[in-house]
Design a protein around this motif. Structure first.
Motif, mmCIF file in Angstrom:
data_model
loop_
_atom_site.group_PDB
_atom_site.id
_atom_site.type_symbol
_atom_site.label_atom_id
_atom_site.label_comp_id
_atom_site.label_asym_id
_atom_site.label_seq_id
_atom_site.Cartn_x
_atom_site.Cartn_y
_atom_site.Cartn_z
ATOM 1 N N PHE A 304 1.008 -1.223 0.008
ATOM 2 C CA PHE A 304 0.076 0.093 -0.119
ATOM 3 C C PHE A 304 0.808 1.157 -0.026
ATOM 4 O O PHE A 304 2.011 1.245 0.468
ATOM 5 N N GLY A 305 0.354 2.472 -0.481
ATOM 6 C CA GLY A 305 0.848 3.410 -0.358
ATOM 7 C C GLY A 305 1.063 4.124 0.911
ATOM 8 O O GLY A 305 0.372 3.696 1.914
ATOM 9 N N GLN A 306 1.767 5.131 0.926
ATOM 10 C CA GLN A 306 2.114 5.948 2.374
ATOM 11 C C GLN A 306 0.981 6.519 2.920
ATOM 12 O O GLN A 306 0.911 6.460 4.142
ATOM 13 N N ARG A 307 0.316 7.071 1.976
ATOM 14 C CA ARG A 307 -0.956 7.641 2.397
ATOM 15 C C ARG A 307 -2.067 6.674 3.192
ATOM 16 O O ARG A 307 -2.817 7.250 3.969
ATOM 17 N N ARG A 308 -1.964 5.391 3.068
ATOM 18 C CA ARG A 308 -2.875 4.401 3.637
ATOM 19 C C ARG A 308 -2.153 4.182 5.152
ATOM 20 O O ARG A 308 -1.301 3.375 5.147
ATOM 21 N N VAL A 309 -2.929 4.702 6.073
ATOM 22 C CA VAL A 309 -2.515 4.473 7.367
ATOM 23 C C VAL A 309 -2.985 3.181 8.302
ATOM 24 O O VAL A 309 -2.525 2.854 9.284
ATOM 25 N N SER A 310 -4.155 2.791 7.924
ATOM 26 C CA SER A 310 -5.071 1.802 8.594
ATOM 27 C C SER A 310 -5.850 0.976 7.394
ATOM 28 O O SER A 310 -5.821 1.199 6.212
ATOM 29 N N GLY A 311 -6.195 -0.347 8.054
ATOM 30 C CA GLY A 311 -6.567 -1.413 7.120
ATOM 31 C C GLY A 311 -8.180 -1.235 6.989
ATOM 32 O O GLY A 311 -8.882 -1.564 6.059
ATOM 33 N N ALA A 312 -8.594 -1.565 8.473
ATOM 34 C CA ALA A 312 -10.472 -1.997 8.277
ATOM 35 C C ALA A 312 -11.141 -0.564 7.941
ATOM 36 O O ALA A 312 -11.070 0.604 8.361
ATOM 37 N N ARG A 313 -12.095 -0.778 7.125
ATOM 38 C CA ARG A 313 -12.949 0.138 6.537
ATOM 39 C C ARG A 313 -14.441 -0.578 7.116
ATOM 40 O O ARG A 313 -14.727 -1.781 6.785
ATOM 41 N N THR A 314 -15.318 0.391 7.262
ATOM 42 C CA THR A 314 -16.528 0.260 7.802
ATOM 43 C C THR A 314 -17.510 -0.342 6.597
ATOM 44 O O THR A 314 -17.488 0.403 5.307
ATOM 45 N N MET A 315 -18.157 -1.482 6.622
ATOM 46 C CA MET A 315 -19.153 -1.913 5.584
ATOM 47 C C MET A 315 -20.233 -1.194 5.671
ATOM 48 O O MET A 315 -21.155 -1.188 6.613
ATOM 49 N N LYS A 316 -20.907 -0.559 4.435
ATOM 50 C CA LYS A 316 -22.263 0.030 4.508
ATOM 51 C C LYS A 316 -23.452 -1.008 4.624
ATOM 52 O O LYS A 316 -23.229 -2.105 4.147
ATOM 53 N N GLY A 317 -24.435 -0.277 4.635
ATOM 54 C CA GLY A 317 -25.835 -1.200 4.359
ATOM 55 C C GLY A 317 -26.342 -1.721 5.647
ATOM 56 O O GLY A 317 -27.701 -1.839 5.841
ATOM 57 N N SER A 318 -25.716 -2.247 6.435
ATOM 58 C CA SER A 318 -25.972 -2.968 7.686
ATOM 59 C C SER A 318 -25.026 -2.978 8.744
ATOM 60 O O SER A 318 -23.789 -2.405 8.522
ATOM 61 N N ARG A 319 -25.308 -3.359 9.901
ATOM 62 C CA ARG A 319 -24.222 -3.371 11.301
ATOM 63 C C ARG A 319 -23.287 -4.617 10.997
ATOM 64 O O ARG A 319 -22.073 -4.519 11.254
#
Length: 335
Positions: A304-319
């Motif tokens: 990944f590039g230097q601008r990406r500092v974290s991995g986990a992303r929230t999934m939309k649509g439901s919990r």
């Protein structure tokens, strides 16, 4: 972020794999689906991987597969030959040597025996080898049976790394088993023959065992009776699902309305969300808890590039029961 694939070489891991026919042609009718269903189990047995869930559609198929790690694998010569006979019960034009000849080579020992062992083991305990063997064998059968030549599959295959946990595995398994519902082929997933849930409901032990492991996770001890109840709650929802924005009013509404609700930024019950096409399950790259996604992200930080500092992303649509994805999808999430 561009589409990436991650392989945990030598590590125990779970993958959701999808592959499609060339030009997405609807090539697979009942006979072909049945043949591919059988080959999934056959090649999995040879490869030493565990199929947790699967679904064969008219122009693609899904499999949720657990691959053992190096520490989990110790194969005797007897087991090697048992697996060989699963894949090659008798010599064919593609496999000249009989099992008896190979057994003699192994028994004699020496350099030839070691080369044979390495050659067979190289085709086992690996997700890429499993998919390659499966797709090649099915292509040969399909082209010969339909007097067809040329490429059958549009691409190598796509894969999503899935955390080996009860929440992640059973959610992805349910998404796979609900494919025929999303496609409008059946109203009830149990009525689709070429899926893990349909096969499990019909009483097949291998399908029941796979789904039981998917539902329970690596430490689960429940049998199919208990695991099946948990799984059905995810497939069908607990009780009747309320319409969006009308809490307390019990109403079943079309899948299209659930999808529009998610596109507007709403969060709907997970059982309803799973009946929509959600690209996180095929294009999210990694699915699991925040801790798991972050751990894999750190392992492959150099990708990944230097601008990406974290991995986990929230999934939309439901919990989504706390599941996260590595890929932050912006458009066409709920196609």
């Amino acid at each position: 972020m561009s589409r990436k694939r991650f392989r945990l070489k030598g590590e125990r891991a779970v993958y959701h794999c999808v592959t499609r026919t060339v030009n997405k042609e609807m090539l697979f009718h009942d006979e072909a689906k049945e043949r591919l269903r059988r080959m999934i189990w056959q090649v999995a047995d040879f490869s030493g991987v565990t199929v947790l869930a699967y679904c064969v559609m008219s122009n693609h198929f899904h499999v949720l597969v657990r691959v053992p790690g190096d520490d989990d694998v110790e194969i005797s010569d007897a087991e090697l030959m048992r697996r060989y006979r699963v894949l090659y019960p008798k010599p064919t034009r593609y496999q000249i040597a009989s099992a008896e000849v190979l057994e003699q080579v192994l028994a004699a020992g020496g350099e030839d025996a070691e080369m044979l062992r390495r050659g067979l083991l190289a085709r086992m305990h690996d997700i890429s080898q499993f998919m390659k063997n499966l797709k090649q064998r099915f292509s040969i059968w399909y082209n010969r049976s339909h007097e067809r030549i040329g490429t059958l599959w549009a691409e190598r295959f796509t894969s999503t790394l899935v955390e080996e946990s009860d929440v992640a595995q059973r959610t992805v398994a349910a998404y796979i088993d609900l494919n025929p519902v999303r496609a409008g082929l059946v109203n009830d997933p149990k009525d689709f023959r070429w899926s893990s849930y349909g096969e499990a409901i019909a009483g097949a032990p291998v399908a029941r065992n796979g789904l039981t492991e998917a539902v329970n996770g690596p430490a689960g001890k429940d049998d199919w009776i208990i695991a099946g109840r948990t799984y059905r709650q995810l497939l069908y929802g607990k009780g009747v699902m309320p319409a969006p924005g009308k809490a307390g009013r019990a109403a079943q509404i079309p899948i299209a309305e659930w999808r529009r609700e998610m596109e507007r930024g709403g969060q709907i019950p997970i059982a309803a969300a799973l009946r929509c096409k959600v690209r996180y399950f095929t294009d999210g790259t990694i699915l699991g808890s925040s801790t798991y996604v972050e751990a894999i992200f750190r392992q492959f930080r150099h990708e990944f590039g230097q601008r990406r500092v974290s991995g986990a992303r929230t999934m939309k649509g439901s919990r989504w029961d706390g599941l996260k994805a590595l890929r932050d999808l912006q458009k066409g999430v709920f196609d």
